[in-house]
Scaffold this active site. Structure first.
Site, short mmCIF file in Angstrom:
data_model
loop_
_atom_site.label_atom_id
_atom_site.label_comp_id
_atom_site.label_asym_id
_atom_site.label_seq_id
_atom_site.Cartn_x
_atom_site.Cartn_y
_atom_site.Cartn_z
N CYS A 22 0.82 -1.21 0.00
CA CYS A 22 0.00 0.00 0.00
C CYS A 22 0.86 1.27 0.00
CB CYS A 22 -0.99 -0.05 1.16
SG CYS A 22 -2.46 0.94 0.81
N HIS A 79 -3.49 -5.10 0.27
CA HIS A 79 -2.87 -5.70 1.46
C HIS A 79 -3.02 -7.22 1.38
CE1 HIS A 79 -2.57 -1.90 3.86
NE2 HIS A 79 -3.51 -1.53 3.01
N GLU A 88 -1.68 -9.35 3.10
CA GLU A 88 -1.62 -9.96 4.44
C GLU A 88 -3.00 -10.27 5.03
OE1 GLU A 88 -0.58 -6.93 3.68
OE2 GLU A 88 -1.23 -5.42 5.12
N1 GLN Z 1 -1.84 6.66 2.82
C1 GLN Z 1 -1.98 5.92 1.61
C2 GLN Z 1 -3.34 6.13 0.97
O1 GLN Z 1 -4.25 6.60 1.60
C3 GLN Z 1 -1.71 4.46 1.84
C4 GLN Z 1 -2.71 3.80 2.73
C5 GLN Z 1 -2.24 2.49 3.29
O2 GLN Z 1 -1.05 2.19 3.30
N2 GLN Z 1 -3.15 1.69 3.81
O3 GLN Z 1 -3.53 5.81 -0.17
#
Ligand code: GLN
Length: 539
Positions: free
Chosen positions: A382, A507, A509
């Protein structure tokens, strides 16, 4: 009639009620009993999405885009099942709904009160979940500690339920802590006694007590707990600290917990079939290799803020007979002193997890660059994905590249707010959330890892790769090997000619399970093993 098992906690928080609830779920599941789990969080937030993972632990994301308490992740991993967001109830949700009904005039003429209106709402929600799922038994973990003001309405609802649907349909399990005073070395039961007293004061007599302890509970303290807490000796089940949490269901069932629950709840049960679970546990024990991975993050010092990442690595490690030593590194140290990056040279892999906000991001970008230059396997998740795009952009000459999250007026916003996000001003449940389809390009590392064209993964983000830069980035060698089904949203990046340099906007995970590791993590751990082998050869 559906059966309910309420799990409350005593003495203090953080004693592993979630793992106990999940373990009871597993114990029933291996007996072919249909089971599901609900987590109650007695705080006023409508969900966990707006809470700081540094103080509260990870925000777990469900398939349907719920931003939930991290215990849901534990339940999903133990039961190998997907839960929906309704399985995380908060005080905020209950009040929102009751006050909403009051405004609609549903209680016209009446005074709306905690008892019966709030408690009815709680019971109705639980009943709805139990009926909607084709299950026999619903486990309900009540967060917080008995004695807290916040959890009272939920405990009261549990008390009422036993009265309404009968003793044989509701079971109260109380999880407590048995500390050892170092000076005397004795396992102390008084905190458990007091916590049970508190529970009885509000009308709940526990049927089962599960004291948590560092070392196995001795016979003496066990008997004492039974006597002072008004339960049978055989209703006290000990759960000592374990190196591998997935062993917890077996440890409890070896003390006959499963049969005791079934007898009490009058559930007909088959002989437990532990074959598969034992096989999985064995992979966590037979780990003949060792690798070292650095997780570079912002909440580095509190591992609960990344439980799912941690577990996903363990699942992959187990599948590859490899123990993983994790070090959590705060990336701000690289910003203050760039030469500190050298600490990364001793690792077989570098992982940059998800996150929000600018703090520590330059340090993360520096760590990604280091991984690329030294060919250390890298997995970005992410925010880690987004910063890998920033790092690549800077390498190809866009030296003013950054994410608009860090600087909305940056010259090259290679990561930008998603168009639909530009209209959103609220913070709760407003990101791109939950499961989304990702299409993989053939002949890429991602395709090799997943071995299919179409995958579904969970998301939680506001920013994305800026479409205006995709062509330029691709021309310069980045491979976007996973894209959304309309081809507009970049989901996976890889850089060829590296041992492993892969990052995902999603994600992975959240879907990793023991015995079924997430492919992106598995590929990463495998590459770390290769890195270690070449390192040994070269020395
Ligand atoms: N801050 C980033 C976004 O909002 C990544 C979010 C995250 O890592 N869950 O896109």
């Amino acid at each position: 009639m559906k059966k309910y098992i309420f799990i409350s906690g005593g003495v203090m928080s953080g004693i592993g009620k979630g793992i106990t609830a999940a373990s009871i779920g597993k114990i029933l599941q291996v007996r072919d009993i249909g089971v599901s789990i609900v987590k109650i969080d007695p705080y006023l937030n409508a969900d966990a999405g707006t809470m700081n993972p540094y103080t509260h632990g990870e925000v777990f994301v469900t398939e349907d885009g719920g931003e939930t308490d991290m215990d849901l992740g534990t339940y999903e991993r133990f039961l190998d099942t997907n839960l929906s967001k309704e399985h995380n109830i908060t005080t905020g949700q209950i009040y929102l709904s009751v006050i909403g009904k009051e405004r609609e005039g549903k209680f016209l003429g009446r005074c709306v009160q905690i008892i019966p209106h709030i408690t009815d709402e709680i019971k109705n929600r639980l009943r709805k979940i139990a009926t909607k799922n084709t299950i026999e038994c619903l486990i309900v973990e009540i967060g917080g500690t008995v004695g807290d003001i916040e959890s009272l309405p939920f405990l009261e609802a549990a008390r009422q339920m036993k009265m309404e649907i009968g003793q044989e349909n509701v079971l109260n399990v109380h999880v407590t802590l048995v500390p050892v005073l170092t000076a005397v070395g004795e396992q102390k039961t008084k905190p458990t006694q007091h916590s049970v007293q508190e529970l009885r004061r509000i009308g709940i007599q526990p049927d089962i007590i599960i004291p948590r302890s560092k070392k196995p509970l001795l016979k003496g303290p066990k008997k004492k707990i039974a006597l002072f807490c008004n339960v049978e000796d055989r209703a006290v089940f000990n759960s000592p600290d374990l190196e591998n949490i997935y062993e917890s269901p077996l440890i409890l069932d070896n003390q006959n917990l499963g049969n005791y629950i079934c007898k009490k709840l009058k559930i007909h049960s088959n002989e437990p079939n532990w074959i598969n679970w034992k096989q999985i546990i064995r992979t966590f024990i037979e780990q003949r290799r060792l690798i070292k991975i650095a997780i570079c993050g912002k909440y580095a010092e509190f591992s609960d803020s990344y439980v799912s990442v941690n577990e996903a690595l363990k699942h992959s490690g187990a599948a590859l007979e490899t123990k993983i030593n994790l070090d959590w590194i705060e990336t701000e140290i690289f910003e203050k002193n760039i030469s500190k990056l050298k600490v990364l040279s001793k690792f077989d892999g570098i992982l940059i997890p998800g996150g929000f906000g600018i703090r520590g991001t330059e340090g993360k970008i520096a760590a990604i660059k280091y991984a690329r230059n030294k060919d250390i396997p890298f997995l970005g998740i992410c925010l880690g994905f987004q910063l890998a795009v920033v790092e690549f952009s800077r390498q190809i000459g866009l030296d003013k590249a950054n994410s608009a999250e860090n600087n909305p007026r940056v010259r090259h916003p290679v990561i930008d707010l998603m168009p639909e996000q530009k209209k959103i001003n609220t913070k709760g449940a407003s990101m791109r959330l939950g499961t989304q389809e990702v299409i993989l390009s053939p002949r890429t590392l991602a395709y090799k890892l997943y071995n299919k064209k179409k995958i579904f993964e969970r998301h939680r983000h506001r920013y994305e790769v800026n479409p205006n830069y995709i062509n330029l980035l691709e021309k310069n060698g980045i491979i976007f090997s996973g894209k959304s089904s309309d081809g507009l949203r970049m989901e996976i990046l890889e850089i060829p000619n590296q041992l492993f340099h892969l990052a995902t906007q999603f994600h992975g995970e959240f879907k990793s399970r023991p015995g079924k590791p997430a492919p992106s993590y598995y590929g990463f751990v495998e590459a770390c093993l290769r890195k270690k082998t070449t390192r040994i050869k070269n020395n």
